[in-house]
Design a protein around this motif. Structure first.
Motif, short mmCIF file in Angstrom:
data_model
loop_
_atom_site.label_atom_id
_atom_site.label_comp_id
_atom_site.label_asym_id
_atom_site.label_seq_id
_atom_site.Cartn_x
_atom_site.Cartn_y
_atom_site.Cartn_z
N ASP A 80 0.36 -1.22 0.42
CA ASP A 80 0.27 -0.09 0.14
C ASP A 80 0.80 0.87 0.23
O ASP A 80 0.61 2.06 -0.52
CB ASP A 80 -0.82 0.06 1.56
CG ASP A 80 -1.84 -0.58 0.96
OD1 ASP A 80 -2.72 -1.56 -0.36
OD2 ASP A 80 -2.93 -0.96 2.11
N GLY A 81 1.81 1.79 0.52
CA GLY A 81 2.74 2.23 1.02
C GLY A 81 3.69 2.64 -0.55
O GLY A 81 3.21 4.13 -0.80
N ILE A 82 3.98 1.97 -1.21
CA ILE A 82 4.91 1.87 -2.49
C ILE A 82 3.58 2.25 -3.10
O ILE A 82 4.10 3.35 -4.09
CB ILE A 82 5.16 0.11 -3.01
CG1 ILE A 82 6.43 0.11 -2.40
CG2 ILE A 82 5.39 0.15 -4.18
CD1 ILE A 82 6.69 -1.62 -2.64
N ARG A 83 2.33 1.82 -3.14
CA ARG A 83 1.25 2.26 -4.49
C ARG A 83 0.82 4.18 -4.03
O ARG A 83 0.32 4.59 -5.00
CB ARG A 83 0.51 2.18 -4.23
CG ARG A 83 -0.05 0.47 -5.08
CD ARG A 83 -1.55 -0.38 -5.11
NE ARG A 83 -1.75 -0.45 -3.72
CZ ARG A 83 -1.77 -1.79 -3.46
NH1 ARG A 83 -1.25 -2.37 -4.09
NH2 ARG A 83 -1.83 -2.20 -2.30
N LEU A 84 0.71 4.06 -2.87
CA LEU A 84 1.21 5.63 -2.63
C LEU A 84 1.96 6.43 -2.54
O LEU A 84 2.29 7.82 -3.45
CB LEU A 84 0.51 5.99 -1.20
CG LEU A 84 -1.16 5.20 -0.71
CD1 LEU A 84 -1.32 4.88 1.02
CD2 LEU A 84 -2.06 6.22 -0.92
#
Ligand SMILES: Nc1nc2c(ncn2[C@@H]2O[C@H](COP(=O)(O)OP(=O)(O)OP(=O)(O)O)[C@@H](O)[C@H]2O)c(=O)[nH]1
Ligand SMILES: [Mg+2]
Length: 235
Positions: A80-84
Motif C-alpha cells: 500500500d505504501g509503495i502504491r501511495l
C-alpha cells in the motif's frame, strides 16, 4: 510539500515508542544531503496510538500517515505504501530503529548515479553486521540464506531495508501475499541485474515488542517455495 525525490515507507504496528525518533532520524539524515523526502507511515490501526503520534509529527515533518483497517503483517502494508509513493525512488524500512537512517543518502546515490536499480541494506557483506544473536536465530538466518542462494546472489535476502527505482515495478507481478517484499523485488523486479548491497549494521529493537514468531517463519518458508516455483517453472 514539494514534490519529493524519495519516498520512505515505514510499516508500523505498535511502534509508539519508536516512531517519533524514527521520523527525526530519517529526516535529519536526508536533510544533510539535501534530499527531499516524504515519509509514509502505514499503520495497521495499532492500539498503542502509533498513527496519532505520526499524524502529530506531520505538523513539522514531511510525513503522511495511511491507516489500514486490519492487521495483516508488514507485506500488504508495504505494498500500500509503495502504491501511495509519489517520488520516483522508494525505500522501505522498519519502524523500530533497527535500520540505520544514515545509510539512506548512500543508497539513494547508488540509484541516482545508475550503479543500481535496487539497493539492499545488507547485514551480510563486508562492513555490515548484526548485534549478537542467540544461536537459533543465527541458525534460521543461515538456513534462510542457504535456501535463498537458489533464488538470488544477494547475501541478505531477508532484509527489510531496501531502496529501488520505481521503474522496476513496471510489468512485474509482485505477489501481494508474499511477506518479504524485498525478496519479491530481487526475484521478480525488472532491475536487469542491477542489484547492489549496501552494508548496514542492524541494531536490535530497543523498545516495543517483537512480532516475529513461528507464524512468520512458516510464511517465509512458503514464500521462498513460491518464488522457487516462479523462478524455475515460471508460475
Ligand atoms: N503495518 C504493519 N506493520 C507491521 C506489522 N507487523 C510488523 N510491522 C512492522 O514491520 C516492521 C518489522 O517488524 P518487526 O516486528 O520489527 O520484525 P523484525 O524486525 O523481524 O523482528 P523484531 O525487531 O525482533 O521485532 C516494524 O516496523 C513493525 O512495526 C503489521 O501487521 N502491520
Ligand atoms: Mg524489527
Amino acid at each position: 510539500m514539494n514534490k519529493p525525490e524519495l519516498s520512505v515507507i515505514i510499516p508500523t504496528f505498535n511502534e509508539s515508542k519508536n516512531i517519533e525518533l524514527m521520523v527525526i532520524r530519517v529526516h535529519d539524515a536526508l536533510r544533510q544531503e539535501k534530499i527531499a523526502e516524504e515519509i509514509i507511515v502505514v499503520d495497521d490501526s495499532s492500539p498503542d496510538g502509533t498513527a496519532a503520534l505520526a499524524t502529530k509529527m506531520a505538523e513539522n515533518f514531511p510525513v503522511r500517515v495511511y491507516i489500514r483497517g486490519k492487521r495483516e503483517g508488514p507485506g500488504p502494508a508495504i505494498l500500500d505504501g509503495i502504491r501511495l509513493a509519489e517520488a520516483p525512488i522508494a525505500c522501505v524500512m522498519d519502524g523500530d530503529l533497527s535500520h540505520p537512517a544514515e545509510a539512506l543518502p548512500g543508497m539513494y546515490k547508488m540509484i541516482k548515479d545508475g550503479t543500481a536499480r535496487l539497493v539492499i541494506g545488507s547485514r551480510h557483506v563486508s562492513g555490515g553486521g548484526t548485534s549478537d544473536w542467540i544461536w537459533y536465530r543465527k541458525f534460521f538466518s543461515w538456513g534462510a540464506r542457504t535456501l535463498g542462494r537458489l533464488l538470488t546472489p544477494v547475501n541478505d535476502l531477508t532484509s527489510g531495508f531496501f531502496m529501488f527505482d520505481k521503474k522496476i515495478l513496471e510489468g512485474a507481478a509482485i505477489d501481494p501475499i508474499g511477506c518479504k517484499v524485498g525478496l519479491e523485488l530481487m526475484v521478480k523486479g525488472k532491475h536487469g541485474g542491477l542489484v547492489r548491497e549496501f552494508p548496514i549494521v542492524f541494531v536490535e529493537r530497543a523498545a516495543g515488542e517483537s512480532k516475529m514468531g513461528w507464524r512468520e517463519t512458516r510464511q517465509y518458508i512458503q514464500h521462498l517455495l513460491r518464488l522457487l516455483a516462479f523462478k524455475f517453472f515460471n508460475k
